[in-house]
Enzyme design. Structure first.
Site, PDB file in Angstrom:
ATOM      1  N   TYR A   1      -2.749  -0.290   9.811  1.00  5.50           N
ATOM      2  CA  TYR A   1      -2.802  -0.922   8.488  1.00  5.50           C
ATOM      3  C   TYR A   1      -1.476  -0.757   7.752  1.00  5.50           C
ATOM      4  O   TYR A   1      -0.917  -1.720   7.213  1.00  5.50           O
ATOM      5  CB  TYR A   1      -3.940  -0.304   7.681  1.00  5.50           C
ATOM      6  CG  TYR A   1      -3.954  -0.698   6.227  1.00  5.50           C
ATOM      7  CD1 TYR A   1      -4.325  -1.977   5.834  1.00  5.50           C
ATOM      8  CD2 TYR A   1      -3.593   0.215   5.235  1.00  5.50           C
ATOM      9  CE1 TYR A   1      -4.345  -2.343   4.497  1.00  5.50           C
ATOM     10  CE2 TYR A   1      -3.610  -0.138   3.895  1.00  5.50           C
ATOM     11  CZ  TYR A   1      -3.983  -1.406   3.534  1.00  5.50           C
ATOM     12  OH  TYR A   1      -3.982  -1.770   2.211  1.00  5.50           O
TER      13      TYR A   1
ATOM     14  N   SER B   1       0.831  -1.199   0.000  1.00  5.62           N
ATOM     15  CA  SER B   1       0.000   0.000   0.000  1.00  5.62           C
ATOM     16  C   SER B   1       0.865   1.248   0.000  1.00  5.62           C
ATOM     17  O   SER B   1       1.968   1.256   0.574  1.00  5.62           O
ATOM     18  CB  SER B   1      -0.897   0.001   1.240  1.00  5.62           C
ATOM     19  OG  SER B   1      -1.491   1.260   1.445  1.00  5.62           O
TER      20      SER B   1
END
Length: 335
Positions: free
Chosen positions: A152, A127
């Protein structure tokens, strides 16, 4: 007959599109999903139902955090290529444990399964959030990514480090893909493009962070898929010139690489809202909010390596992408 390709998270947004593209290209696909209720499971079921009529698609409902179930999956199939997209998404922290289970435990199970099965190439989702507090723009794979500002992001950076370790220790070829703000048809309903579209269509207010003075490298899902399918066939090789005392996160002595996949053209959120208003033919009711913890003001992808190595970089304009998404939204929701 060629070996099937494993796509995890196949009922998820990107996984669904990747599986569909591979099927269109003539591949056999085993699609795995655990249907976690992070958002409306009916959307995941609808995506899966769209894939299951294909004769070359084999659905599997498996929790990859279960080591025995993961091992059994790899015993039933002989995978040469694995595309691991399953994860607990979202930079806005609520409960740490789903991130640990889906992004760390499940990822370790996948690494172990790929290692013991002799998988030829593991491609996995990382990501853009791994860049965290980095201030240098555009974000480059060759820059440090040591200060994630969300749970995350920390799990995704951990994935990269674990994959690199397995590449170094066991020779498992692995490629990590840092996705930048993906949107498009069948998208996640917790993402800005979807939430804004739904709220504006229904005449409800939208919450806009920092008065819309936030820039994102919005990347249309078809561009993401093109990058994935090109890179899955590009097996990374170790770089003998790697300096172990100053490792580069993008290329090292192990058969592991990291690539950005982003549009390399940040757009202000205010412009996104205006385009959705135009496509829907109605104005938004706006409520300004502070920038949430875990979010950053701007993202932008340096895609030099992607363009050089596979001859491709995302290019779909935000105007075109929003138009396609809103058309899908109207059709799917009957709006």
């Amino acid at each position: 007959m060629s070996a099937p390709i494993l796509v995890t998270g196949a009922a998820g947004f990107i996984g669904f599109h990747v599986a569909k593209r591979l099927l269109r290209d003539g591949h056999r696909v085993v699609g795995v999903d655990s249907f976690t209720p992070y958002y409306d499971v009916s959307l995941k079921e609808a995506r899966f139902a769209n894939l299951t009529p294909h004769n070359a698609f084999e659905p599997e409902r498996i929790d990859l955090a279960d080591p025995q179930a993961t091992q059994d999956l790899f015993r039933r199939h002989r995978f040469e290529r694995v595309i691991h997209l399953a994860a607990q998404p979202g930079v806005r922290f609520a409960d740490a444990m789903p991130y640990a289970r889906s992004n760390l435990v499940a990822f370790m199970n996948m690494l172990e399964a790929c290692r013991h099965a002799g998988v030829g190439h593991l491609v996995y989702a990382s990501s853009s959030s791994v860049y965290g507090a980095n201030r240098k723009l555009p974000f480059s794979e060759h820059d440090p990514a040591d200060h994630p500002i969300s749970v995350y992001a920390a799990t995704k950076r951990a994935n990269e480090m674990l994959a690199h370790s397995y590449a170094h220790l066991f020779g498992l070829p692995a490629t990590g893909l840092r996705f930048f703000t993906v949107y498009g048809p069948w998208g996640r309903p917790d993402m800005a493009v979807y939430t804004f579209t739904r709220a504006i269509a229904e005449g409800r207010e939208i919450q806009v962070a920092n008065a819309g003075k936030v820039w994102r490298d919005f990347t249309y899902v078809d561009d993401i898929v093109e990058g994935v399918v090109r890179l899955v066939e590009r097996i990374p090789a170790g770089d003998p010139s790697w300096n172990a005392l100053a490792p580069d996160p993008a290329t090292s002595g192990a058969p592991h690489r990291v690539y950005n996949i982003g549009n390399d053209r940040p757009e202000e959120v205010n412009r996104l809202v205006a385009l959705i208003e135009e496509a829907l033919g109605r104005k938004a009711i706006r409520v300004d909010k502070p920038l949430p913890p875990g979010d950053v003001l701007e993202t932008r992808a340096d895609v030099t390596d992607l363009r050089r190595d596979v001859g491709f970089a995302p290019a779909t304009s935000l105007e075109e992408g929003v138009r396609r998404f809103v058309a899908w939204y109207r059709d799917y929701h009957g709006a």
